[in-house]
Design a protein around this motif. Structure first.
Motif, PDB file in Angstrom:
ATOM      1  N   PHE A 226       0.833  -1.205   0.000  1.00 13.47           N
ATOM      2  CA  PHE A 226       0.000   0.000   0.000  1.00 13.47           C
ATOM      3  C   PHE A 226       0.863   1.249   0.000  1.00 13.47           C
ATOM      4  CE2 PHE A 226      -2.346   3.294   2.384  1.00 13.47           C
ATOM      5  CZ  PHE A 226      -3.438   3.444   1.530  1.00 13.47           C
ATOM      6  N   TRP A 227       1.916   1.256   0.802  1.00 13.20           N
ATOM      7  CA  TRP A 227       2.855   2.381   0.813  1.00 13.20           C
ATOM      8  C   TRP A 227       3.484   2.576  -0.564  1.00 13.20           C
ATOM      9  CZ3 TRP A 227       8.393   1.830   3.189  1.00 13.20           C
ATOM     10  CH2 TRP A 227       9.103   3.022   2.979  1.00 13.20           C
ATOM     11  N   GLY A 228       3.895   1.495  -1.189  1.00 12.71           N
ATOM     12  CA  GLY A 228       4.483   1.589  -2.520  1.00 12.71           C
ATOM     13  C   GLY A 228       3.517   2.140  -3.552  1.00 12.71           C
ATOM     14  N   THR A 229       2.268   1.712  -3.462  1.00 11.02           N
ATOM     15  CA  THR A 229       1.244   2.219  -4.388  1.00 11.02           C
ATOM     16  C   THR A 229       1.040   3.716  -4.202  1.00 11.02           C
ATOM     17  OG1 THR A 229       0.129   0.066  -4.328  1.00 11.02           O
ATOM     18  CG2 THR A 229      -1.139   1.930  -5.176  1.00 11.02           C
ATOM     19  N   LEU A 230       1.038   4.164  -2.949  1.00 12.00           N
ATOM     20  CA  LEU A 230       0.924   5.602  -2.680  1.00 12.00           C
ATOM     21  C   LEU A 230       2.156   6.358  -3.182  1.00 12.00           C
ATOM     22  CD1 LEU A 230      -0.643   5.907   0.904  1.00 12.00           C
ATOM     23  CD2 LEU A 230      -1.758   6.153  -1.311  1.00 12.00           C
ATOM     24  N   SER A 231       3.323   5.734  -3.091  1.00  4.29           N
ATOM     25  CA  SER A 231       4.542   6.365  -3.607  1.00  4.29           C
ATOM     26  C   SER A 231       4.440   6.576  -5.113  1.00  4.29           C
ATOM     27  CB  SER A 231       5.768   5.493  -3.288  1.00  4.29           C
ATOM     28  OG  SER A 231       5.969   5.382  -1.907  1.00  4.29           O
ATOM     29  N   LEU A 232       3.915   5.578  -5.799  1.00  3.92           N
ATOM     30  CA  LEU A 232       3.715   5.676  -7.244  1.00  3.92           C
ATOM     31  C   LEU A 232       2.713   6.781  -7.575  1.00  3.92           C
ATOM     32  CD1 LEU A 232       4.313   4.341 -10.047  1.00  3.92           C
ATOM     33  CD2 LEU A 232       2.320   2.883  -9.615  1.00  3.92           C
ATOM     34  N   PHE A 233       1.618   6.809  -6.834  1.00  6.33           N
ATOM     35  CA  PHE A 233       0.587   7.831  -7.051  1.00  6.33           C
ATOM     36  C   PHE A 233       1.141   9.224  -6.776  1.00  6.33           C
ATOM     37  CE2 PHE A 233      -2.806  10.500  -5.247  1.00  6.33           C
ATOM     38  CZ  PHE A 233      -3.704  10.504  -6.310  1.00  6.33           C
ATOM     39  N   ARG A 234       1.895   9.353  -5.696  1.00 10.85           N
ATOM     40  CA  ARG A 234       2.459  10.652  -5.313  1.00 10.85           C
ATOM     41  C   ARG A 234       3.477  11.140  -6.340  1.00 10.85           C
ATOM     42  NH1 ARG A 234       6.685  12.412  -1.736  1.00 10.85           N
ATOM     43  NH2 ARG A 234       6.131  14.314  -0.611  1.00 10.85           N
ATOM     44  N   ALA A 235       4.231  10.222  -6.932  1.00  8.01           N
ATOM     45  CA  ALA A 235       5.228  10.602  -7.928  1.00  8.01           C
ATOM     46  C   ALA A 235       4.583  11.223  -9.164  1.00  8.01           C
ATOM     47  CB  ALA A 235       6.055   9.386  -8.327  1.00  8.01           C
ATOM     48  N   TYR A 236       3.348  10.832  -9.443  1.00  8.47           N
ATOM     49  CA  TYR A 236       2.634  11.389 -10.592  1.00  8.47           C
ATOM     50  C   TYR A 236       1.836  12.642 -10.238  1.00  8.47           C
ATOM     51  CZ  TYR A 236       3.608   7.496 -13.762  1.00  8.47           C
ATOM     52  OH  TYR A 236       4.238   6.580 -14.587  1.00  8.47           O
ATOM     53  N   THR A 237       1.335  12.711  -9.014  1.00  9.04           N
ATOM     54  CA  THR A 237       0.437  13.810  -8.652  1.00  9.04           C
ATOM     55  C   THR A 237       1.113  14.925  -7.852  1.00  9.04           C
ATOM     56  OG1 THR A 237      -0.272  12.636  -6.641  1.00  9.04           O
ATOM     57  CG2 THR A 237      -1.560  12.281  -8.662  1.00  9.04           C
ATOM     58  N   GLN A 238       2.136  14.561  -7.037  1.00  8.77           N
ATOM     59  CA  GLN A 238       2.824  15.549  -6.203  1.00  8.77           C
ATOM     60  C   GLN A 238       4.336  15.355  -6.267  1.00  8.77           C
ATOM     61  OE1 GLN A 238       1.272  15.230  -2.214  1.00  8.77           O
ATOM     62  NE2 GLN A 238      -0.779  15.851  -2.788  1.00  8.77           N
ATOM     63  N   PRO A 239       4.922  15.367  -7.448  1.00 10.16           N
ATOM     64  CA  PRO A 239       6.380  15.158  -7.544  1.00 10.16           C
ATOM     65  C   PRO A 239       7.148  16.294  -6.891  1.00 10.16           C
ATOM     66  CG  PRO A 239       5.503  15.897  -9.647  1.00 10.16           C
ATOM     67  CD  PRO A 239       4.313  15.643  -8.770  1.00 10.16           C
ATOM     68  N   ALA A 240       8.142  15.942  -6.080  1.00 10.06           N
ATOM     69  CA  ALA A 240       8.881  16.960  -5.334  1.00 10.06           C
ATOM     70  C   ALA A 240      10.218  17.300  -5.975  1.00 10.06           C
ATOM     71  CB  ALA A 240       9.104  16.490  -3.897  1.00 10.06           C
ATOM     72  N   ASP A 241      10.773  16.387  -6.747  1.00 10.97           N
ATOM     73  CA  ASP A 241      12.058  16.627  -7.389  1.00 10.97           C
ATOM     74  C   ASP A 241      12.179  15.703  -8.590  1.00 10.97           C
ATOM     75  OD1 ASP A 241      13.558  14.040  -6.465  1.00 10.97           O
ATOM     76  OD2 ASP A 241      12.715  14.897  -4.639  1.00 10.97           O
ATOM     77  N   LEU A 242      13.114  16.006  -9.465  1.00 12.63           N
ATOM     78  CA  LEU A 242      13.261  15.261 -10.716  1.00 12.63           C
ATOM     79  C   LEU A 242      13.713  13.828 -10.462  1.00 12.63           C
ATOM     80  CD1 LEU A 242      13.041  15.381 -13.760  1.00 12.63           C
ATOM     81  CD2 LEU A 242      15.392  16.241 -13.860  1.00 12.63           C
ATOM     82  N   VAL A 243      14.554  13.635  -9.461  1.00 10.80           N
ATOM     83  CA  VAL A 243      15.023  12.285  -9.154  1.00 10.80           C
ATOM     84  C   VAL A 243      13.849  11.396  -8.738  1.00 10.80           C
ATOM     85  CG1 VAL A 243      16.488  10.897  -7.644  1.00 10.80           C
ATOM     86  CG2 VAL A 243      17.328  13.066  -8.540  1.00 10.80           C
ATOM     87  N   SER A 244      12.996  11.923  -7.874  1.00  8.67           N
ATOM     88  CA  SER A 244      11.828  11.155  -7.431  1.00  8.67           C
ATOM     89  C   SER A 244      10.897  10.836  -8.592  1.00  8.67           C
ATOM     90  CB  SER A 244      11.063  11.921  -6.348  1.00  8.67           C
ATOM     91  OG  SER A 244      11.839  12.045  -5.178  1.00  8.67           O
ATOM     92  N   ILE A 245      10.759  11.782  -9.509  1.00  7.36           N
ATOM     93  CA  ILE A 245       9.921  11.546 -10.685  1.00  7.36           C
ATOM     94  C   ILE A 245      10.491  10.385 -11.499  1.00  7.36           C
ATOM     95  CG2 ILE A 245       9.182  12.495 -12.905  1.00  7.36           C
ATOM     96  CD1 ILE A 245       9.032  15.227 -11.560  1.00  7.36           C
TER      97      ILE A 245
END
Length: 203
Positions: free
Chosen positions: A65-84
């Motif tokens: 579930f945490w991983g799924t939220l990480s994936l969702f957050r990377a698309y909706t609330q990206p904080a930096d280019l590396v995370s994207i």
């Protein structure tokens, strides 16, 4: 048996809510020290505590579930280019988090209630193992998917593309990993020991 399942679902729901709060509330689950690098995350603590208390299977569910939220957050609330670049990849976002939930559950099986000192050390080991599993798996999968990515290397501050990406990632994320491991290792026993006593009477 029915009461045990209801209690398990209730506990899982509470931890799901905590993971969601840590994911989306600024500076609660992700603490950023260096703008160019992924944030230091406190989420391994939550996943570790749950994995020790509920076992590797349930820990894996929460990690997924945490991983799924990480994936969702990377698309909706990206904080930096590396995370994207890293966490918009489902494998990098989900599998390390899933394993970070399974590992403390497996370590937690060593728990012996009659030996408090051993229990403390086991919970510390579980916290450190969960954090390192997440970090090392992210590095491993990133080195596989982005082995020849000059863009990722430049985002990490390296212009020499002849260097091994896995070495660069180990160097760049060593501070994050050390902070997360110390944080999780120290706080895990302080949370798990009293919670385990309470839950042992309910489950």
């Amino acid at each position: 048996m029915a009461n045990k399942k209801i209690n398990t679902i209730a506990i899982f729901s509470v931890f799901v809510a905590i993971v969601m709060l840590q994911t989306f509330i600024p500076c609660l689950g992700y603490i950023r020290f260096f703008p160019a690098l992924p944030a230091i995350t406190t989420l391994p603590l939550t996943v570790t505590v749950f994995g020790i208390l509920m076992g590797p299977k349930m820990g894996g569910f929460l990690g997924f579930f945490w991983g799924t939220l990480s994936l969702f957050r990377a698309y909706t609330q990206p904080a930096d280019l590396v995370s994207i670049m890293l966490f918009q990849n489902a494998v990098i976002a989900i599998i390390p988090r899933f394993l970070a939930g399974v590992v403390p559950g497996l370590v937690g099986k060593l728990w012996q209630q009659r030996h408090s000192t051993r229990n403390y050390l086991i919970s510390v080991a579980a916290g450190v193992a969960s954090t390192l599993t997440n970090t090392l798996m992210v590095i491993l999968f990133t080195s596989i998917f982005y082995n020849h990515s000059s863009k990722l290397m430049s985002c990490l501050g390296y212009t020499d593309t002849s260097k091994s990406l896995i070495i660069v990632l180990l160097t760049a994320l060593s501070f994050n990993s050390a902070c997360e491991a110390i944080f999780t290792g120290i706080l895990t026993p302080l949370i798990v020991v009293p919670l385990r006593k309470v839950l042992s009477k309910r489950l």
